[in-house]
Design a protein around this motif. Structure first.
Motif, PDB file in Angstrom:
ATOM      1  N   UNK A 292       0.846  -1.196   0.000  1.00 30.99           N
ATOM      2  CA  UNK A 292       0.000   0.000   0.000  1.00 30.99           C
ATOM      3  C   UNK A 292       0.880   1.245   0.000  1.00 30.99           C
ATOM      4  N   UNK A 293       0.644   2.131  -0.935  1.00 35.02           N
ATOM      5  CA  UNK A 293       1.250   3.449  -0.883  1.00 35.02           C
ATOM      6  C   UNK A 293       0.507   4.297   0.151  1.00 35.02           C
ATOM      7  N   UNK A 294       1.167   5.277   0.708  1.00 33.58           N
ATOM      8  CA  UNK A 294       0.491   6.177   1.625  1.00 33.58           C
ATOM      9  C   UNK A 294      -0.553   7.024   0.898  1.00 33.58           C
ATOM     10  N   UNK A 295      -1.628   7.341   1.592  1.00 33.25           N
ATOM     11  CA  UNK A 295      -2.639   8.253   1.051  1.00 33.25           C
ATOM     12  C   UNK A 295      -2.264   9.672   1.463  1.00 33.25           C
ATOM     13  N   UNK A 296      -2.147  10.550   0.483  1.00 36.22           N
ATOM     14  CA  UNK A 296      -1.860  11.961   0.732  1.00 36.22           C
ATOM     15  C   UNK A 296      -3.030  12.767   0.191  1.00 36.22           C
ATOM     16  N   UNK A 297      -3.809  13.351   1.072  1.00 32.99           N
ATOM     17  CA  UNK A 297      -5.020  14.060   0.672  1.00 32.99           C
ATOM     18  C   UNK A 297      -4.695  15.446   0.110  1.00 32.99           C
ATOM     19  N   UNK A 298      -5.288  15.736  -1.040  1.00 37.01           N
ATOM     20  CA  UNK A 298      -5.122  17.035  -1.672  1.00 37.01           C
ATOM     21  C   UNK A 298      -5.859  18.120  -0.878  1.00 37.01           C
ATOM     22  N   UNK A 299      -5.219  19.264  -0.691  1.00 41.67           N
ATOM     23  CA  UNK A 299      -5.801  20.323   0.137  1.00 41.67           C
ATOM     24  C   UNK A 299      -7.074  20.889  -0.482  1.00 41.67           C
ATOM     25  N   UNK A 300      -7.090  21.097  -1.818  1.00 40.76           N
ATOM     26  CA  UNK A 300      -8.277  21.666  -2.463  1.00 40.76           C
ATOM     27  C   UNK A 300      -9.464  20.718  -2.379  1.00 40.76           C
ATOM     28  N   UNK A 301      -9.219  19.431  -2.658  1.00 41.09           N
ATOM     29  CA  UNK A 301     -10.311  18.459  -2.593  1.00 41.09           C
ATOM     30  C   UNK A 301     -10.827  18.315  -1.166  1.00 41.09           C
ATOM     31  N   UNK A 302      -9.921  18.336  -0.198  1.00 45.20           N
ATOM     32  CA  UNK A 302     -10.333  18.258   1.201  1.00 45.20           C
ATOM     33  C   UNK A 302     -11.166  19.472   1.583  1.00 45.20           C
ATOM     34  N   UNK A 303     -10.798  20.636   1.081  1.00 49.14           N
ATOM     35  CA  UNK A 303     -11.547  21.851   1.386  1.00 49.14           C
ATOM     36  C   UNK A 303     -12.958  21.797   0.809  1.00 49.14           C
ATOM     37  N   UNK A 304     -13.101  21.208  -0.365  1.00 46.75           N
ATOM     38  CA  UNK A 304     -14.442  21.025  -0.950  1.00 46.75           C
ATOM     39  C   UNK A 304     -15.287  20.149  -0.030  1.00 46.75           C
ATOM     40  N   UNK A 338      -6.852  15.332  -8.080  1.00 48.25           N
ATOM     41  CA  UNK A 338      -6.980  15.970  -6.773  1.00 48.25           C
ATOM     42  C   UNK A 338      -7.864  15.057  -5.937  1.00 48.25           C
ATOM     43  N   UNK A 339      -7.239  14.305  -5.052  1.00 49.27           N
ATOM     44  CA  UNK A 339      -7.946  13.223  -4.375  1.00 49.27           C
ATOM     45  C   UNK A 339      -7.920  13.413  -2.875  1.00 49.27           C
ATOM     46  N   UNK A 340      -9.017  13.016  -2.239  1.00 43.41           N
ATOM     47  CA  UNK A 340      -9.051  13.022  -0.777  1.00 43.41           C
ATOM     48  C   UNK A 340      -9.927  11.900  -0.272  1.00 43.41           C
ATOM     49  N   UNK A 341      -9.503  11.353   0.858  1.00 45.90           N
ATOM     50  CA  UNK A 341     -10.218  10.287   1.553  1.00 45.90           C
ATOM     51  C   UNK A 341     -10.930  10.893   2.750  1.00 45.90           C
ATOM     52  N   UNK A 342     -12.210  10.548   2.941  1.00 44.28           N
ATOM     53  CA  UNK A 342     -12.986  10.987   4.090  1.00 44.28           C
ATOM     54  C   UNK A 342     -13.094   9.821   5.069  1.00 44.28           C
ATOM     55  N   UNK A 343     -13.234  10.141   6.353  1.00 40.33           N
ATOM     56  CA  UNK A 343     -13.285   9.127   7.410  1.00 40.33           C
ATOM     57  C   UNK A 343     -14.560   9.376   8.216  1.00 40.33           C
ATOM     58  N   UNK A 344     -15.580   8.560   7.969  1.00 40.58           N
ATOM     59  CA  UNK A 344     -16.915   8.829   8.479  1.00 40.58           C
ATOM     60  C   UNK A 344     -17.191   7.951   9.687  1.00 40.58           C
ATOM     61  N   UNK A 345     -17.532   8.585  10.802  1.00 37.96           N
ATOM     62  CA  UNK A 345     -17.762   7.863  12.041  1.00 37.96           C
ATOM     63  C   UNK A 345     -18.853   6.817  11.915  1.00 37.96           C
ATOM     64  N   UNK A 346     -18.581   5.611  12.423  1.00 36.93           N
ATOM     65  CA  UNK A 346     -19.545   4.507  12.365  1.00 36.93           C
ATOM     66  C   UNK A 346     -20.223   4.254  13.702  1.00 36.93           C
ATOM     67  N   UNK A 347     -19.900   5.071  14.711  1.00 38.22           N
ATOM     68  CA  UNK A 347     -20.506   4.890  16.026  1.00 38.22           C
ATOM     69  C   UNK A 347     -19.457   4.564  17.073  1.00 38.22           C
ATOM     70  N   UNK A 348     -19.648   5.119  18.252  1.00 40.43           N
ATOM     71  CA  UNK A 348     -18.636   4.954  19.300  1.00 40.43           C
ATOM     72  C   UNK A 348     -18.621   3.555  19.895  1.00 40.43           C
TER      73      UNK A 348
END
Length: 385
Positions: A292-304, A338-348
């Motif tokens: 696996x390569x590291x994921x590096x999130x693009x700043x512009x896509x993350x801002x969107x 321009x790529x970004x990964x989101x991390x969505x909470x699934x519950x505590x």
């Protein structure tokens, strides 16, 4: 922006349960891909690609005017883990389960497809259902597929559900976001002998013992440190399960993990040096797995994604550190999007990913559908109805 009506959410929930019952592991996602293709066809996709990088599927929804290409990616594969949940939609395939939530990820993206029936104002949307994410091979295989140039996006977005975080919280981070990792398989070969005369053989045991100490000792720092490294011993095997034979063969498996790709290159050099030091003449082969390569999130896509989350009233977690686990979505960013990964909470109170009692929370579907539809709307524009 219009949220999907309850009957469509109910349909997606039932579909998610169907997919959960019939998991297919990396590289074997035949029936899953066929089911996704049927769903995309019924939703009126303008074009569908099949067999991407194996069993991958992609669908195009074309806008009414020229514009950029926005790709939304999810994963097709389950895991070789036996599910222990006592639920009506539990896995019917012994030893396999959707215990990472890819069934829910697929249905989230299909929910976006439902909203694309009226088409974006410009550009095009590509919905990618990627194979073999769990092994780290899928994204690279898709990018190397001859069909990829027809798909290549300007923007790319994906998400993973995150147990332990509040349900529906949107985790965001620019820069390094998921660690690079790879599996290191070390094979050692000596010479067997009678257990009464071990001196007449050549056991790889001492070399293995040295490596079982030396390689984990390469771990350094925490995920908050830029030079974080982690070497985890995951498997060891020496000789035959007998009492009369001094061993000839050995195997070690270690997972190497770093925050950055450059850090991984440095860790590989150090790990190979440690192998050479530990009676390296007995090492007959080194194989690399799950790269696996590291994921590096693009700043512009993350801002969107951030603007959309705030507009929708979602709770936002500005993540101070990357995720320690890996994700092959980084390959798509490496390819120029321009790529970004989101991390969505699934519950505590959710079981951890890859636990045998994990099950994707259905309540997350409308949250993610709204978030990703909002991203498309912000870049390409969507009608309200």
């Amino acid at each position: 922006m219009i949220t999907l009506p309850s009957n469509q959410i109910a349909y997606l929930t039932a579909l998610r349960h169907d997919l959960h019952r019939q998991p297919e592991v990396s590289g074997a996602e035949v029936e899953t891909a066929q089911r996704i293709t049927r769903e995309l066809t019924s939703l009126g996709a303008d074009r569908i690609w099949q067999g991407l990088g194996g069993h991958g599927v992609a669908a195009e929804f074309t806008g009414r005017a020229p514009g950029p290409t926005v790709l939304l990616r999810c994963e097709l594969d389950g895991l070789p883990i036996r599910e222990i949940n006592d639920i009506p939609h539990a896995s019917q395939i012994d030893g396999k389960g959707h215990l990472c939530g890819h069934d829910g990820h697929m249905c989230s993206i299909l929910g976006v497809a439902m909203r694309l029936a009226s088409r974006p104002a410009k550009g095009r949307v590509i919905l990618l259902f990627q194979p073999a994410e769990e092994t780290g091979a899928g994204a690279q295989a898709v990018i190397e597929d001859p069909q990829w140039p027809q798909i290549r996006p300007d923007y790319a977005f994906a998400y993973h559900n995150v147990p332990g975080r509040p349900l529906g919280e949107i985790g965001l981070r620019s820069g390094p976001a998921n660690c690079a990792s790879r599996g290191m398989q070390i094979l050692l070969t000596g010479k067997s002998s009678h257990a009464a005369a071990p001196e007449d053989g050549l056991s790889p045991g001492p070399a293995m013992a040295a490596l079982m100490t030396a390689l984990p000792a390469l771990s350094h720092g925490t995920i908050a440190d830029a030079d974080f490294t982690l070497a985890t011993l995951t498997h060891a095997n020496l000789g035959e399960p007998a009492f009369g034979i001094a061993p000839a063969d050995g195997e070690l498996r270690v997972t190497l993990r770093t925050m950055t790709n450059d850090g991984m290159d440095a860790l590989l050099d150090t790990a190979l040096h440690k192998v050479a030091e530990a009676q390296g003449d007995l090492v007959t082969d080194i194989h690399w797995h799950d790269v696996f390569r590291g994921v590096v999130n693009d700043a512009d896509a993350t801002d969107i994604a951030r603007h959309v989350a705030h507009d929708l009233g979602h709770a936002v977690n500005e993540m101070p550190t990357p995720m320690r686990w890996s994700e092959d979505f980084g390959r798509i960013g490496d390819d120029g999007a321009k790529a970004t990964m989101l991390y969505v909470g699934a519950g505590t109170d959710m079981p951890q990913l890859h636990n045998p009692d994990y099950d994707f929370p259905d309540a997350l579907l409308p949250v993610v559908i709204d978030q990703f539809t909002g991203i498309v709307d912000r870049i390409l524009g969507l009608p309200d109805t």
